[in-house]
Design a protein around this motif. Structure first.
Motif, short mmCIF file in Angstrom:
data_model
loop_
_atom_site.label_atom_id
_atom_site.label_comp_id
_atom_site.label_asym_id
_atom_site.label_seq_id
_atom_site.Cartn_x
_atom_site.Cartn_y
_atom_site.Cartn_z
N UNK A 240 43.12 39.20 32.50
CA UNK A 240 41.83 39.05 31.59
C UNK A 240 40.48 39.33 32.21
N UNK A 241 40.59 38.48 33.53
CA UNK A 241 39.13 38.52 34.11
C UNK A 241 39.04 39.67 35.14
N UNK A 242 39.87 40.32 35.46
CA UNK A 242 39.75 41.66 36.11
C UNK A 242 39.36 42.54 35.26
N UNK A 243 40.08 42.51 33.98
CA UNK A 243 39.61 43.68 33.16
C UNK A 243 38.07 43.38 32.57
N UNK B 256 33.98 56.45 37.54
CA UNK B 256 34.21 55.30 36.69
C UNK B 256 35.26 54.63 36.84
N UNK B 257 36.29 55.21 37.38
CA UNK B 257 37.60 54.50 37.92
C UNK B 257 37.37 53.48 39.02
N UNK B 258 36.54 54.18 39.86
CA UNK B 258 36.00 53.20 41.11
C UNK B 258 35.51 52.13 40.74
N UNK B 259 34.58 52.23 39.73
CA UNK B 259 33.52 51.14 39.34
C UNK B 259 34.43 50.09 38.43
N UNK B 260 35.71 50.62 37.96
CA UNK B 260 36.92 49.53 37.56
C UNK B 260 37.53 48.77 38.48
N UNK B 261 38.04 49.77 39.50
CA UNK B 261 38.91 48.98 40.49
C UNK B 261 38.44 48.09 41.51
N UNK B 262 37.15 48.61 42.00
CA UNK B 262 36.37 47.80 42.85
C UNK B 262 36.04 46.30 42.41
N UNK B 263 35.14 46.42 41.14
CA UNK B 263 34.80 44.92 40.53
C UNK B 263 36.28 44.15 40.25
N UNK B 264 37.18 44.86 39.68
CA UNK B 264 38.31 44.24 39.23
C UNK B 264 39.09 43.19 40.56
N UNK B 265 38.99 43.97 41.69
CA UNK B 265 39.49 43.51 42.83
C UNK B 265 38.56 42.19 43.33
N UNK B 266 37.25 42.59 43.21
CA UNK B 266 36.32 41.46 43.38
C UNK B 266 36.38 40.32 42.58
N UNK B 267 36.89 40.52 41.37
CA UNK B 267 36.83 39.34 40.34
C UNK B 267 38.05 38.69 40.66
N UNK B 268 39.39 39.16 41.01
CA UNK B 268 40.55 38.48 41.62
C UNK B 268 40.02 37.51 43.03
N UNK B 269 39.15 38.02 43.64
CA UNK B 269 38.81 37.22 44.65
C UNK B 269 38.07 36.15 44.65
N UNK B 270 37.04 36.42 43.35
CA UNK B 270 36.25 35.28 42.87
C UNK B 270 36.98 33.97 42.23
N UNK B 271 38.30 34.36 41.47
CA UNK B 271 38.95 33.41 40.97
C UNK B 271 39.67 32.72 42.04
N UNK B 272 40.09 33.45 43.06
CA UNK B 272 40.84 32.59 44.42
C UNK B 272 40.06 31.89 44.75
N UNK B 273 38.76 32.29 45.20
CA UNK B 273 37.69 31.24 45.87
C UNK B 273 37.56 30.11 45.02
N UNK B 274 37.36 30.08 43.72
CA UNK B 274 37.10 29.06 42.73
C UNK B 274 38.27 28.15 42.84
#
Length: 305
Positions: A76-79, A203-221
């Motif tokens: 959900x968050x990555x999307x 557009x695909x690059x701007x989907x994948x990159x932020x999605x991976x960053x979001x996964x990292x954000x959840x893990x840090x939290x």
């Protein structure tokens, strides 16, 4: 020996966060030759959306938090952050592609300030704590190996991080879309002549990159238990450093650079001082770049003949 193993494990865990964020920087640079300074704040946004999603599932719905729920939260968050990344590209970057290199960078800085202050206004300037219900629902499992202790949560985070990195590597190198992405990174005009929709790849690059960053954000939290609205600046800077260390524009380089930076910080914390970890990490970066200016695996830049 036990302390060394413990710091190596901690370094791999933290380094995996840096690597996931660094991938966003290196992908955007590889395709657009643009430093997306707002990427760190997309990572921070992922941490906050993860906090809200997790609190909603646990408190309002009352679901037992397990691996299935955790996976759903990640998806959900990555999307959602991927959608924000697309909106950011459409509004802040696409109108400026033909304006030279400086205007998009200034726009990226403006987007970073906007995201950071927007989150501060919505959630406040204080630290926000991840729900304790999640940790209580996860089984208290801990293993010991050679004097080093690691928890089930660390194993899950490392597994998710390496699976995401491996999936991205396989996608970029062994799929038709990945081949198109590499072609666009080499030359936009030639890629268009070959029938590739360059804007769609961007557009695909701007989907994948932020999605991976979001996964990292959840893990840090989940790993540290609390987040704050300037989280994107500190982690974004280190992830950008990791991307340079591995070779900006080089996807495997970003992964290796992130892991290496995490290991250096953990070893510096364990054997020198936590106050010196950043200084030592950046000193090693300077030494490496003096010896190898393009990074460990080399910078990948488009070559026009």
């Amino acid at each position: 020996m036990g302390q060394l193993l413990q710091q190596l494990l901690n370094g791999l865990t933290i380094g995996s966060f840096y690597a996931l964020i660094a991938l966003g920087y290196t992908m955007v640079y590889g395709v657009l030759k643009l430093i997306n300074f707002a990427h760190g704040d997309l990572f921070m946004l992922g941490a906050y959306i993860g906090l809200v999603t997790l609190a909603s599932l646990v408190v309002n719905v009352g679901l037992a938090v397990n691996l299935g729920v955790l996976l759903a939260i990640f998806l959900i968050v990555m999307s959602l952050v991927g959608v924000v990344g697309v909106i950011l590209e459409r509004i802040a970057y696409r109108p400026l592609y033909k304006a030279g290199r400086l205007p998009p960078i200034v726009s990226a800085l403006g987007a970073s300030i906007f995201l950071q202050n927007g989150v501060m206004l919505l959630y406040g300037a204080r630290y926000r704590t991840f729900p304790e219900a999640f940790k209580q629902a996860m089984p208290e499992v801990m293993w010991e190996l050679g004097g080093a202790r690691f928890t089930l949560m660390q194993v899950i985070m490392l597994a998710i991080s390496f699976l995401l990195m491996a999936a991205l590597y396989l996608f970029v190198n062994y799929t038709r879309v990945g081949t198109a992405m590499r072609a666009v990174a080499l030359d936009h005009d030639t890629a268009r002549l070959m029938g590739i929709d360059v804007n769609r790849i961007i557009v695909l690059v701007f989907i994948i990159g932020p999605a991976l960053g979001a996964a990292g954000g959840i893990m840090v939290g989940l790993f540290y238990g609390r987040i704050y609205f300037t989280l994107g600046w500190s982690y974004g800077l280190k992830a950008f450093t990791a991307a340079i260390l591995g070779g900006i524009g080089n996807i495997p380089g970003a992964m290796i650079g992130g892991l290496l930076l995490g290991l250096v910080e953990a070893l510096a914390t364990g054997f020198v001082s936590d106050a010196w970890k950043n200084a030592i990490a950046f000193f090693i970066l300077v030494i490496i770049l003096i010896l190898r200016p393009t990074g460990l695996l080399g910078e990948r830049v488009a070559e026009k003949l």
